[in-house]
Design a protein around this motif. Structure first.
Motif, short mmCIF file in Angstrom:
data_model
loop_
_atom_site.label_atom_id
_atom_site.label_comp_id
_atom_site.label_asym_id
_atom_site.label_seq_id
_atom_site.Cartn_x
_atom_site.Cartn_y
_atom_site.Cartn_z
N ALA A 17 -23.22 -1.21 -71.98
CA ALA A 17 -21.78 -1.44 -71.95
C ALA A 17 -21.03 -0.20 -71.48
O ALA A 17 -19.98 -0.33 -70.84
CB ALA A 17 -21.29 -1.85 -73.33
N THR A 18 -21.54 0.98 -71.78
CA THR A 18 -20.84 2.21 -71.42
C THR A 18 -21.43 2.89 -70.19
O THR A 18 -20.93 3.94 -69.79
CB THR A 18 -20.86 3.20 -72.60
N SER A 19 -22.46 2.32 -69.61
CA SER A 19 -23.13 2.88 -68.43
C SER A 19 -23.70 4.28 -68.68
O SER A 19 -23.72 5.12 -67.78
CB SER A 19 -22.20 2.90 -67.22
N ILE A 20 -24.11 4.55 -69.90
CA ILE A 20 -24.77 5.82 -70.23
C ILE A 20 -26.26 5.59 -70.06
O ILE A 20 -26.85 4.75 -70.71
CB ILE A 20 -24.46 6.26 -71.67
N ASN A 21 -26.88 6.35 -69.17
CA ASN A 21 -28.30 6.16 -68.89
C ASN A 21 -29.15 7.31 -69.43
O ASN A 21 -30.08 7.76 -68.79
CB ASN A 21 -28.52 6.03 -67.37
N GLU A 22 -28.81 7.79 -70.60
CA GLU A 22 -29.57 8.87 -71.21
C GLU A 22 -30.72 8.29 -72.02
O GLU A 22 -30.51 7.50 -72.94
CB GLU A 22 -28.64 9.70 -72.11
N GLN A 23 -31.95 8.68 -71.69
CA GLN A 23 -33.12 8.13 -72.35
C GLN A 23 -33.28 8.64 -73.78
O GLN A 23 -33.82 7.95 -74.63
CB GLN A 23 -34.38 8.48 -71.55
N THR A 24 -32.81 9.85 -74.02
CA THR A 24 -33.00 10.44 -75.35
C THR A 24 -31.98 9.94 -76.36
O THR A 24 -32.13 10.18 -77.55
CB THR A 24 -32.92 11.97 -75.28
N LEU A 25 -30.96 9.21 -75.93
CA LEU A 25 -29.93 8.74 -76.85
C LEU A 25 -30.48 7.72 -77.84
O LEU A 25 -30.06 7.69 -79.00
CB LEU A 25 -28.77 8.11 -76.05
N SER A 26 -31.41 6.92 -77.43
CA SER A 26 -31.94 5.90 -78.33
C SER A 26 -33.03 6.43 -79.25
O SER A 26 -33.39 5.77 -80.23
CB SER A 26 -32.49 4.72 -77.53
N PHE A 27 -33.55 7.61 -78.96
CA PHE A 27 -34.67 8.13 -79.75
C PHE A 27 -34.26 8.52 -81.17
O PHE A 27 -34.92 8.15 -82.14
CB PHE A 27 -35.30 9.33 -79.05
N LEU A 28 -33.17 9.28 -81.31
CA LEU A 28 -32.79 9.78 -82.63
C LEU A 28 -32.39 8.66 -83.60
O LEU A 28 -32.86 8.67 -84.74
CB LEU A 28 -31.67 10.81 -82.50
N PRO A 29 -31.56 7.69 -83.21
CA PRO A 29 -31.26 6.61 -84.17
C PRO A 29 -32.50 5.81 -84.58
O PRO A 29 -32.65 5.47 -85.76
CB PRO A 29 -30.27 5.71 -83.42
N ARG A 30 -33.38 5.54 -83.64
CA ARG A 30 -34.60 4.82 -83.99
C ARG A 30 -35.49 5.64 -84.92
O ARG A 30 -36.09 5.11 -85.85
CB ARG A 30 -35.38 4.42 -82.74
N LEU A 31 -35.57 6.93 -84.68
CA LEU A 31 -36.35 7.81 -85.55
C LEU A 31 -35.79 7.83 -86.96
O LEU A 31 -36.52 7.70 -87.94
CB LEU A 31 -36.40 9.22 -84.98
#
Length: 89
Positions: free
Chosen positions: A41-55
């Motif tokens: 939705a925000t067009s942010i294509n950072e791969q590491t953004l999803s790592f910390l919340p999932r961790l």
């Protein structure tokens, strides 16, 4: 020795492993999906953004479910130990 007894123990073990794994993986999958929707939705294509919340969610699921999971494993182990005389004799 009864082959059906081994099949039953193996089936119970697979069911328990599936239950324990899904209790940790499913919350992580939900958070990963929410982060992916946010990124799309925000067009942010950072791969590491999803790592910390999932961790963090995975660690929280492990922390909150550790007592239940360990109790389930201990119950299964106790059941297997109690079935040894039936299987051997």
């Amino acid at each position: 020795m009864n082959p059906e007894a081994f099949v039953d123990v193996f089936r119970e073990a697979l069911g328990l492993v599936s239950l324990l794994v899904s209790a940790v993986i499913l919350p992580s999958l939900v958070v990963g999906l929410m982060v992916s929707i946010f990124q799309a939705a925000t067009s942010i294509n950072e791969q590491t953004l999803s790592f910390l919340p999932r961790l963090l969610v995975t660690l929280a699921a492990l922390a909150f479910g550790a007592h239940w999971g360990l109790q389930a494993l201990l119950d299964f182990f106790t059941t297997i130990i109690e079935q040894i005389p039936e299987v051997l004799g």
